[in-house]
Design a protein around this motif. Structure first.
Motif, PDB file in Angstrom:
ATOM      1  N   LEU A   6      60.422 -13.445 -53.350  1.00 16.27           N
ATOM      2  CA  LEU A   6      61.160 -13.079 -52.488  1.00 16.27           C
ATOM      3  C   LEU A   6      60.486 -12.506 -51.268  1.00 16.27           C
ATOM      4  N   SER A   7      61.168 -12.911 -50.227  1.00 15.64           N
ATOM      5  CA  SER A   7      60.637 -12.665 -48.733  1.00 15.64           C
ATOM      6  C   SER A   7      61.764 -12.380 -47.780  1.00 15.64           C
ATOM      7  N   GLU A   8      61.831 -11.796 -47.030  1.00 20.74           N
ATOM      8  CA  GLU A   8      62.772 -11.470 -45.666  1.00 20.74           C
ATOM      9  C   GLU A   8      62.961 -12.752 -45.045  1.00 20.74           C
ATOM     10  N   SER A   9      61.920 -13.438 -44.939  1.00 20.69           N
ATOM     11  CA  SER A   9      61.943 -14.834 -44.038  1.00 20.69           C
ATOM     12  C   SER A   9      61.105 -15.672 -44.659  1.00 20.69           C
ATOM     13  N   ASP A  10      61.013 -17.163 -44.332  1.00 26.74           N
ATOM     14  CA  ASP A  10      60.141 -18.083 -44.884  1.00 26.74           C
ATOM     15  C   ASP A  10      58.990 -18.260 -43.820  1.00 26.74           C
ATOM     16  N   HIS A  11      59.345 -17.996 -42.466  1.00 23.96           N
ATOM     17  CA  HIS A  11      58.451 -18.297 -41.491  1.00 23.96           C
ATOM     18  C   HIS A  11      58.467 -17.373 -40.492  1.00 23.96           C
ATOM     19  N   SER A  12      59.115 -16.485 -40.369  1.00 24.19           N
ATOM     20  CA  SER A  12      58.864 -15.371 -39.001  1.00 24.19           C
ATOM     21  C   SER A  12      57.977 -14.297 -39.521  1.00 24.19           C
ATOM     22  N   ARG A  42      63.831 -22.520 -41.322  1.00 27.70           N
ATOM     23  CA  ARG A  42      63.621 -23.987 -41.639  1.00 27.70           C
ATOM     24  C   ARG A  42      64.230 -24.546 -42.945  1.00 27.70           C
ATOM     25  N   GLU A  43      64.329 -25.647 -43.032  1.00 29.61           N
ATOM     26  CA  GLU A  43      65.055 -26.158 -44.237  1.00 29.61           C
ATOM     27  C   GLU A  43      63.951 -26.706 -45.065  1.00 29.61           C
ATOM     28  N   GLU A  44      63.409 -26.083 -46.022  1.00 31.08           N
ATOM     29  CA  GLU A  44      62.376 -26.540 -46.873  1.00 31.08           C
ATOM     30  C   GLU A  44      62.898 -26.646 -48.239  1.00 31.08           C
ATOM     31  N   PRO A  45      62.229 -27.660 -48.892  1.00 29.54           N
ATOM     32  CA  PRO A  45      62.735 -27.751 -50.299  1.00 29.54           C
ATOM     33  C   PRO A  45      62.048 -26.408 -51.070  1.00 29.54           C
ATOM     34  N   GLY A  46      62.795 -26.139 -52.081  1.00 25.77           N
ATOM     35  CA  GLY A  46      62.416 -25.155 -53.084  1.00 25.77           C
ATOM     36  C   GLY A  46      62.702 -23.625 -52.252  1.00 25.77           C
ATOM     37  N   VAL A  47      63.251 -23.584 -51.146  1.00 24.15           N
ATOM     38  CA  VAL A  47      63.553 -22.586 -50.558  1.00 24.15           C
ATOM     39  C   VAL A  47      65.045 -22.335 -50.290  1.00 24.15           C
ATOM     40  N   ARG A  48      65.639 -21.039 -50.801  1.00 26.77           N
ATOM     41  CA  ARG A  48      66.976 -20.845 -50.675  1.00 26.77           C
ATOM     42  C   ARG A  48      67.271 -19.519 -50.022  1.00 26.77           C
ATOM     43  N   ALA A  49      68.188 -19.346 -49.125  1.00 20.22           N
ATOM     44  CA  ALA A  49      68.644 -18.300 -48.391  1.00 20.22           C
ATOM     45  C   ALA A  49      69.686 -17.640 -48.857  1.00 20.22           C
ATOM     46  N   ILE A  50      69.704 -16.542 -49.240  1.00 23.81           N
ATOM     47  CA  ILE A  50      70.615 -15.843 -49.945  1.00 23.81           C
ATOM     48  C   ILE A  50      71.939 -15.171 -49.149  1.00 23.81           C
ATOM     49  N   ARG A  51      71.660 -15.367 -47.682  1.00 23.63           N
ATOM     50  CA  ARG A  51      72.775 -14.839 -46.671  1.00 23.63           C
ATOM     51  C   ARG A  51      72.392 -15.533 -45.540  1.00 23.63           C
ATOM     52  N   SER A  52      73.580 -15.849 -44.932  1.00 27.05           N
ATOM     53  CA  SER A  52      73.559 -16.581 -43.383  1.00 27.05           C
ATOM     54  C   SER A  52      72.395 -15.694 -42.495  1.00 27.05           C
ATOM     55  N   GLY A  53      71.899 -16.420 -41.466  1.00 32.36           N
ATOM     56  CA  GLY A  53      71.141 -16.008 -40.369  1.00 32.36           C
ATOM     57  C   GLY A  53      71.860 -15.089 -39.781  1.00 32.36           C
ATOM     58  N   GLN A  54      73.224 -14.973 -39.366  1.00 32.61           N
ATOM     59  CA  GLN A  54      73.929 -14.093 -38.626  1.00 32.61           C
ATOM     60  C   GLN A  54      73.965 -12.765 -39.314  1.00 32.61           C
ATOM     61  N   SER A  55      74.353 -13.015 -40.691  1.00 33.98           N
ATOM     62  CA  SER A  55      74.635 -11.712 -41.583  1.00 33.98           C
ATOM     63  C   SER A  55      73.113 -10.870 -41.743  1.00 33.98           C
ATOM     64  N   GLN A  56      71.868 -11.495 -41.957  1.00 35.44           N
ATOM     65  CA  GLN A  56      70.955 -10.944 -41.932  1.00 35.44           C
ATOM     66  C   GLN A  56      70.477 -10.235 -40.605  1.00 35.44           C
ATOM     67  N   ARG A  57      70.853 -11.072 -39.526  1.00 36.06           N
ATOM     68  CA  ARG A  57      70.621 -10.363 -38.079  1.00 36.06           C
ATOM     69  C   ARG A  57      71.293  -9.195 -37.905  1.00 36.06           C
ATOM     70  N   LEU A  58      72.691  -9.112 -38.322  1.00 37.95           N
ATOM     71  CA  LEU A  58      73.261  -8.111 -38.160  1.00 37.95           C
ATOM     72  C   LEU A  58      72.700  -6.850 -39.285  1.00 37.95           C
ATOM     73  N   ARG A  59      72.252  -7.121 -40.475  1.00 38.62           N
ATOM     74  CA  ARG A  59      71.681  -6.009 -41.163  1.00 38.62           C
ATOM     75  C   ARG A  59      70.459  -5.452 -40.540  1.00 38.62           C
ATOM     76  N   ARG A  60      69.451  -6.568 -39.910  1.00 41.06           N
ATOM     77  CA  ARG A  60      68.399  -6.002 -39.211  1.00 41.06           C
ATOM     78  C   ARG A  60      68.726  -4.903 -38.074  1.00 41.06           C
TER      79      ARG A  60
END
Length: 424
Positions: A6-12, A42-60
């Motif tokens: 579990l991670s906030e991001s995959d590459h940032s 990034r679109e990486e195999p085996g990695v799933r985003a649990i919310r949209s990028g916009q939703s997470q940006r709003l949370r941050r």
């Protein structure tokens, strides 16, 4: 065994990159590993985003507004992690055997939701946040609040507004009752965790971050410079960090002071600084009053590997670090490193064997270390060769995956045996 990271991001950022590399190492070792992130870049195999990028940006963004309720001299990033989600429910009802937490600040998961996780947890520490208040890095002295608990009486006199750090620490203390297995990439951060009032009773394992040694390896220096259009006949001093020179913890001001002393130390030999992680300030083509090339953000690992190979020395002048990947990556590419003898940096650099450890926060000794490496081409090659060999031994993905699997098995066994809840 099925493991989810579990991670906030995959590459940032460095923590996200470290989590991604561990995921790759575990997957390549044959483990049934997946990765779930609050935002995927990034679109990486085996990695799933649990919310949209916009939703997470709003949370941050909401998290940054909450941070403004507190006025503090600590300029490091803060995470209150207040906003709830349903992420924990999905994880608890999944077929996952072990959860491996990484950097989950920035409102990725609320503190209370983290406390509601029922799977065995292995938490990889990338900074001090898991045992601090809202701050991700804090002072280390004997009166530090994370050592004794956050009380009204031990708040810094200069702080004003809501005591956000205390509020966050109390919420952690109340919510986190489950047993944890902690992993620290450095001995320093492991020692801080053991000394903390919040997590001091949890087992801590020291396992470094893996490096993809098929990418981070020595390339011929002349070839690397040609491909990156860098000066072929100058000594090149490399510095890089997320945010470049803007983060005080990264010590760019100390390096700038050291750079200003170099002309009298290394004579008339042509040299310049290379700075990555930010673009040049408007109208600036220098650093510390000396020539510099500003390279901006470099997001591709192969380009980073070429850059390390092109440089004569990598400087990591941080005031606090866990196990900086700029130091380990550089050495894997055969580039010796100069850093301060503090926090997690001695785990990355061996004095006079893979680089130079200067007296903590002494810009003059930092300049001396840079000169010591640049002075002798033969010494520089020997240091670089030893650094690359050490990287292959310590930071191999195969070896790191093996160590992590052992910790996962311990966490799974402890959970199955019904260990009692932790009571602070």
């Amino acid at each position: 065994m099925r493991v989810t990271l579990l991670s906030e991001s995959d590459h940032s950022g460095g923590a996200a990159r470290a989590a991604w590399r561990l995921y790759c190492a575990l997957h390549d070792s044959g483990l049934m590993a997946t990765m779930q992130v609050a935002r995927a870049l990034r679109e990486e195999p085996g990695v799933r985003a649990i919310r949209s990028g916009q939703s997470q940006r709003l949370r941050r963004w909401a998290g940054r507004l909450i941070n403004r309720l507190q006025v503090t001299g600590n300029q490091e990033f803060h995470s209150a992690n207040v906003l709830p989600s349903r992420w924990h429910t999905k994880l608890n009802t999944s077929g996952i055997d072990v959860l491996n937490l990484h950097w989950v600040g920035g409102e990725a998961l609320s503190i209370e939701d983290l406390g509601r996780l029922t799977k065995p947890i292995v938490w990889t520490l990338h900074d001090m946040w898991p045992f601090c208040g809202a701050e991700h890095y804090a002072d280390e002295d004997e009166t530090a609040r994370w050592r004794h608990g956050y009380h009204a009486a031990n708040r810094t006199l200069s702080a004003r507004g809501l005591d956000l750090d205390r509020w966050v620490w109390i919420r952690k203390q109340r919510a986190w009752r489950q047993p944890l297995h902690l992993v620290s990439p450095s001995r320093w951060l492991a020692q801080q965790a053991k000394a903390s009032a919040l997590l001091g009773q949890q087992p801590v394992h020291v396992i470094p971050n893996p490096i993809d040694l098929t990418v981070f390896r020595p390339y011929p220096q002349a070839e690397a410079r040609a491909r990156l259009h860098l000066p072929p006949n100058q000594l090149l001093i490399l510095f890089g960090a997320l945010g470049g020179t803007h983060n005080p913890r990264k010590g760019a001001d100390l390096l700038e002071a050291a750079i200003g002393q170099l002309p009298r130390l290394i004579g008339g030999r042509p040299w310049c600084s290379l700075i990555f992680g930010q673009s040049a300030p408007a109208g600036v083509a220098s650093f510390g009053g000396q020539p510099a090339i500003w390279l901006g953000h470099i997001g591709e690992d192969k380009l980073l590997a070429l850059l390390y190979s092109a440089a004569d020395v990598m400087v990591v002048p941080s005031r606090q670090e866990n196990l900086p990947q700029t130091a380990t990556e550089a050495q894997a590419c055969g580039c010796p490193v100069v850093a301060f003898d503090c926090t997690g940096l001695p785990d990355a650099v061996l004095q006079h064997r893979t680089g130079f450890l200067a007296k903590a926060y002494d810009a003059g000794d930092l300049a001396h270390g840079i000169r010591w490496i640049l002075d002798e081409p033969t010494r520089r090659r020997q240091l670089g060769s030893a650094a690359a060999e050490r990287a292959r031994t310590l930071w191999s993905p195969v070896e790191i995956a093996r160590q992590y699997q052992s910790v996962f098995e311990q966490a799974l066994l402890a959970h199955a045996s019904g260990q009692p809840e932790r009571r602070p």
